[in-house]
Design an enzyme around this catalytic site. Sequence first.
Site, PDB file in Angstrom:
ATOM      1  N   ASP A 661     -23.888 -17.078  24.717  1.00  0.00           N
ATOM      2  CA  ASP A 661     -24.772 -16.255  25.535  1.00  0.00           C
ATOM      3  C   ASP A 661     -24.919 -16.850  26.941  1.00  0.00           C
ATOM      4  OD1 ASP A 661     -26.714 -14.076  25.835  1.00  0.00           O
ATOM      5  OD2 ASP A 661     -28.145 -15.741  26.041  1.00  0.00           O
ATOM      6  N   LYS A 665     -23.635 -15.183  30.602  1.00  0.00           N
ATOM      7  CA  LYS A 665     -24.462 -15.071  31.806  1.00  0.00           C
ATOM      8  C   LYS A 665     -23.793 -15.756  32.996  1.00  0.00           C
ATOM      9  CE  LYS A 665     -28.820 -14.767  29.278  1.00  0.00           C
ATOM     10  NZ  LYS A 665     -29.893 -15.567  28.690  1.00  0.00           N
TER      11      LYS A 665
END
Length: 803
Positions: A661, A665
């Site tokens: 994750d 980003k």
Amino acid sequence: MKILKFGGKSLSNGEGLDKVVAIILDKVNQGEKIAVVVSARGNATDELEDLLSIAAKNESYKPLLEQFKLEQQNGFADVDLTEEFNVLEKLFEGVSLIGDYSSKIKDQILSIGEVLSAKLLTAILVKNGVNARFADSRELIKTDSKFGDAQPIEQASKKNVVQYFKENDDAVNIVTGFIASNAKNVTTTLGRNGSNYTASLIANYLNAEELQNYTHVDGIYTANPDLVPDAKKIDYLTFNEANELANFGATILHAKTIIPLLEKNIPLRILNTFNHENKGTLIRSTASKEGIKTLSVLENVALVNLEGRGLLGKTGVDARIFKVMGDNDISVSIISQGSSERGIGLVVAADKASTAMIQLEKEFENDFYSKDVNKISVTDNVSVISIIGQDLSTFHKPYTALIRNKIVPILFNNTVTGKNVSLVVKKSELNRALNVIHGEIFGVSKKINIAIFGHGLVGGTLINQILESATAIEKRKDVKLNIFAIANSKNVLLNKNGVTPNWKNEIQNKGTLYSIQDVIDYANENHLENLIAIDNTASADFVENYIPLIESSFDLISSNKVANTLSYSFYKKLRKVLADNQKTYLYETNVGAGLPLIDTIKLLHLSGENITKIKGVFSGTLSYLFNNFSAKDVPFSEILKEAIDNGYTEPDPREDLCGNDVGRKLLILARELDLQNEFEEIAIQNLIPEHLREGSASEFLTKLKEFDAVYAKIKEEQEPNHVLRYIGELSGDLQSDKGNLEVKLVSVPSDTALGGLKGSDSFFEIYTESYGDRPIVIQGAGAGSAVTARGVFGDILRLSDKG
Ligand code: ASP
Ligand code: MG
């Protein structure tokens, strides 16, 4: 003296006629001096026209005629209308026998509608104690013999009217509108909707102080309220403005009505019979300060286009075109010719378009041979929108609004007088175009129509935030946020007027299965403008809908990160489709939730600032874990357990701990700087000990203690006064095609900004050339549904500022 004119709908059976009588009684009781002009009642004129065509075809017209008589007589059996009914019977019988009728006969038949109306009203008024008197305008208004569209002869008419009113000064005269007679006393009519004209002629002859036109609407509107729900009533209009309106399709006024009033400066008030209190629209000679704007529409028109390469500099071409139009009685409402003279476009009534084309082809036959003319074509199903009172200096506003909504006018032109800009649009786009232009030029709040996909934590919070602040935003920003669709993976709730705070129940009980096309179709069918689709799902499947949505004129907002982290080629493709369709995609919450991170990076990059490095704690969950683990003297598993129990992690905490994750980003930020990295190129340090990476989540949750030894060792091996942080870092030559993307656990001095991080804050350092070694720092809550929803909300407001 005031002239009151009542239209057909006002005089229809039931409420209408009662109101008319009440209005007249009221004026009489107040001692006002009035004369009344009436139209035929209800749709009597249309019905008589229908009867005529049936009789002329030798079909059975009698049942319909009986019905007509019943309706006219309805409720007033004691009023004697036999004379008029007999005339109708005789005339229809003749038409039926001959199987044809002249315009002269037609006028005689249609005129009965007004006679019946005036006679009946007179009788009712008399019964109510008013000294009312029936006045047959055929004995007053004299015309030429152009049946169906007769021209009044002023001198004779004026003399008759003045004389008649002098002799009948004691009574309230109830005059038939629309009908007149020629020099031989044969009945004529002034053209459909001609009663207004009769009333304005009489007002002129008698120097009336005002003409009150009683209709079934509250007045003249900025646009037809049936087509534009936000249309507003206009309080004052000048005669010139009203005249422009009459010329451009506003059906309230007969085109010629204004002139006799203008001549004598007699104000005209448009009133509603059914809404007596309303002040209506007053048309007079003095202008309002800012001038008025209105939208009017010509609906059933077609565009005839003549193209010719050899026409440049040739003289007489336009004259030939208009001769063809004139010879075939085709009226041209809009003409457009470029200075290159390569072509000319004409707007004509839809039912005349093919005649126009055929006749033009005939006329230009030789020019086809010589190749001077190469094409004559017709575009059917177009409409003309005229913006009356539109200055060219501000025309860019409605025009830009149209383009933003993917409505590209086929043609436009302006008139020098009357400040009138006309646009030809596809008929299918008329309704939406009208609403877009109306919203823009009247500064009424711009309506933003929103479809929200996913109503879980973030989506649900967003919906409630929007519903709560919509009113305040409308006040502050003149922007009306309207959620017309809420959808989950299966069902959709649609409401063009906006969902209610009860949406959760409604989608459960009234939601219907859907495909994305259903939502697009709904927006189209309801002519919704300024469309935004918001993806609050975490779904990879939903991303497939992005391109169809963009192509259907939606701007996009997502908190979903998937679209930006798929292959670089998809990333580029999406941007190309956006550019081609002039649409925008915003996703501020993809990184750091509501923190203004992406926007800042975008601006820096756009302004040419060299970003040299971005570094930070991208995950609130992992921020919490390592901030606490570093500060407290407890095993790693205890902190992890705490995080799980508080709901700070994904249901399977390994999704956080694997670092993907954070990697995603970081990739999103890198791509913001035009770097072409792929996800696979990110060096991600997975925080899960290798032997715990496989297996089910529930199994994993029983083995948390196995983290402890690993992380105790890492913690111990640090230098003094250092803490652990899990960061993403973008470095390398960021001016080249690719950067270095790393996601890793690092040990940093505790007296640095990064080292001082607390709670579950996100933290970003942006290093740039101008800022040198003192980076821009953005820090704060980078997760949670409330801040994420706020961030999405921010994107909505950014979009609503556009254009
Ligand atoms: N009755 C006529 C018509 O319907 C005239 C009018 O209503 O003004 O056209
Ligand atoms: Mg953000």
